[in-house]
Every structure is written in structure tokens, then in C-alpha cells.
Design a protein around this motif. Structure first.
Motif, PDB file in Angstrom:
ATOM      1  N   UNK A  20      28.215  38.540  37.003  1.00 35.31           N
ATOM      2  CA  UNK A  20      29.056  38.283  35.841  1.00 35.31           C
ATOM      3  C   UNK A  20      30.488  38.753  36.095  1.00 35.31           C
ATOM      4  N   UNK A  21      30.649  39.937  36.694  1.00 35.16           N
ATOM      5  CA  UNK A  21      31.988  40.446  37.002  1.00 35.16           C
ATOM      6  C   UNK A  21      32.702  39.561  38.016  1.00 35.16           C
ATOM      7  N   UNK A  22      31.977  39.115  39.025  1.00 35.71           N
ATOM      8  CA  UNK A  22      32.578  38.240  40.026  1.00 35.71           C
ATOM      9  C   UNK A  22      32.995  36.916  39.408  1.00 35.71           C
ATOM     10  N   UNK A  23      32.198  36.409  38.492  1.00 34.13           N
ATOM     11  CA  UNK A  23      32.512  35.155  37.813  1.00 34.13           C
ATOM     12  C   UNK A  23      33.782  35.316  36.976  1.00 34.13           C
ATOM     13  N   UNK A  24      33.861  36.416  36.214  1.00 37.31           N
ATOM     14  CA  UNK A  24      35.061  36.675  35.397  1.00 37.31           C
ATOM     15  C   UNK A  24      36.282  36.860  36.285  1.00 37.31           C
ATOM     16  N   UNK A  25      36.108  37.562  37.387  1.00 39.35           N
ATOM     17  CA  UNK A  25      37.217  37.791  38.315  1.00 39.35           C
ATOM     18  C   UNK A  25      37.726  36.470  38.880  1.00 39.35           C
ATOM     19  N   UNK A  26      36.814  35.580  39.207  1.00 40.34           N
ATOM     20  CA  UNK A  26      37.202  34.267  39.728  1.00 40.34           C
ATOM     21  C   UNK A  26      37.946  33.464  38.657  1.00 40.34           C
ATOM     22  N   UNK A  27      37.527  33.557  37.386  1.00 33.68           N
ATOM     23  CA  UNK A  27      38.215  32.849  36.286  1.00 33.68           C
ATOM     24  C   UNK A  27      39.618  33.381  36.107  1.00 33.68           C
ATOM     25  N   UNK A  28      39.779  34.691  36.148  1.00 33.85           N
ATOM     26  CA  UNK A  28      41.098  35.309  35.994  1.00 33.85           C
ATOM     27  C   UNK A  28      42.012  34.884  37.140  1.00 33.85           C
ATOM     28  N   UNK A  29      41.460  34.855  38.353  1.00 25.66           N
ATOM     29  CA  UNK A  29      42.253  34.459  39.510  1.00 25.66           C
ATOM     30  C   UNK A  29      42.721  33.017  39.397  1.00 25.66           C
ATOM     31  N   UNK A  30      41.879  32.136  38.840  1.00 24.36           N
ATOM     32  CA  UNK A  30      42.249  30.728  38.672  1.00 24.36           C
ATOM     33  C   UNK A  30      43.350  30.587  37.617  1.00 24.36           C
ATOM     34  N   UNK A  31      43.300  31.433  36.577  1.00 25.65           N
ATOM     35  CA  UNK A  31      44.278  31.344  35.501  1.00 25.65           C
ATOM     36  C   UNK A  31      45.651  31.856  35.921  1.00 25.65           C
TER      37      UNK A  31
END
Length: 112
Positions: free
Chosen positions: A100-111
């Protein structure tokens, strides 16, 4: 598979004899080495291993790799199983949190 009442295999003979020995031993006590058992029974090493495997499958003994085989502890073994189950459960929860943390981190990086 052995037919009931039929002749016992050599491995079963080893397991039966060791069960009798184990009745006089304490949990955690070390069994004789495979070499000692080969000398005692006069059977091949593989036959001794098969006899020990029967006892391990029954939970009568536990193997500790190169350290040898030890008398199982009954309650201690059950406690260990419960501990392992709890550790696996915690690992699963941690794995899910990490994903879940990795998924959120990837979303933040895309934004960004």
C-alpha cells in the motif's frame, strides 16, 4: 503401505525401537547419531533415515539439521507452531502495508 498384521519394514522396526527409547527420554534430548544407529541396527543409512522420517512425520522427534534429531516436546512443539502461525500472519500484514505504501508513493511520484 504396510498391511495390518503383515511384516514390518526395517524402517518401521527402527521407528518402533526408537519410540521405546524416547519414552525414557526428556523433550529436547538428542537422539543417537545416524552412524550410531547404523551400528546399532545394522541397517543402511537410508533405512535409518526412513525410520527417523516416520518419527518426524508423527511429531515424535524434530530435526535440527546438522545438529541431529531431538525428542519433540509435545506442548513446546504446539507453542512453536502457534508462534510460527502468528509470525506468518504479521508478515502478511506487513507485506500488505508495504504494498500500500509503495502504491501511494508511486501515485505521488506520478503527480509530481
Amino acid at each position: 503401505m504396510t498391511v495390518t498384521g503383515g511384516p514390518r519394514s526395517k524402517a518401521e522396526h527402527v521407528a518402533d525401537a526408537l519410540r521405546e527409547d524416547i519414552k525414557k527420554m526428556q523433550p529436547g534430548e538428542r537422539l543417537p547419531t545416524q552412524r550410531e544407529l547404523v551400528d546399532r541396527f545394522g541397517y543402511a543409512g537410508q533405512t535409518i533415515q526412513n525410520g527417523l522420517a516416520i518419527l518426524r512425520a508423527e511429531g515424535v522427534i524434530v530435526s535440527s539439521g546438522n545438529l541431529g534429531n531431538f525428542v519433540g516436546g509435545g506442548e513446546a512443539q504446539e507453542d512453536m507452531r502457534l508462534d510460527i502461525k502468528e509470525i506468518r500472519s504479521q508478515l502478511q500484514a506487513l507485506t500488505e502495508r508495504l504494498e500500500a505504501l509503495e502504491s501511494r508513493s508511486a501515485e505521488v511520484a506520478r503527480d509530481l
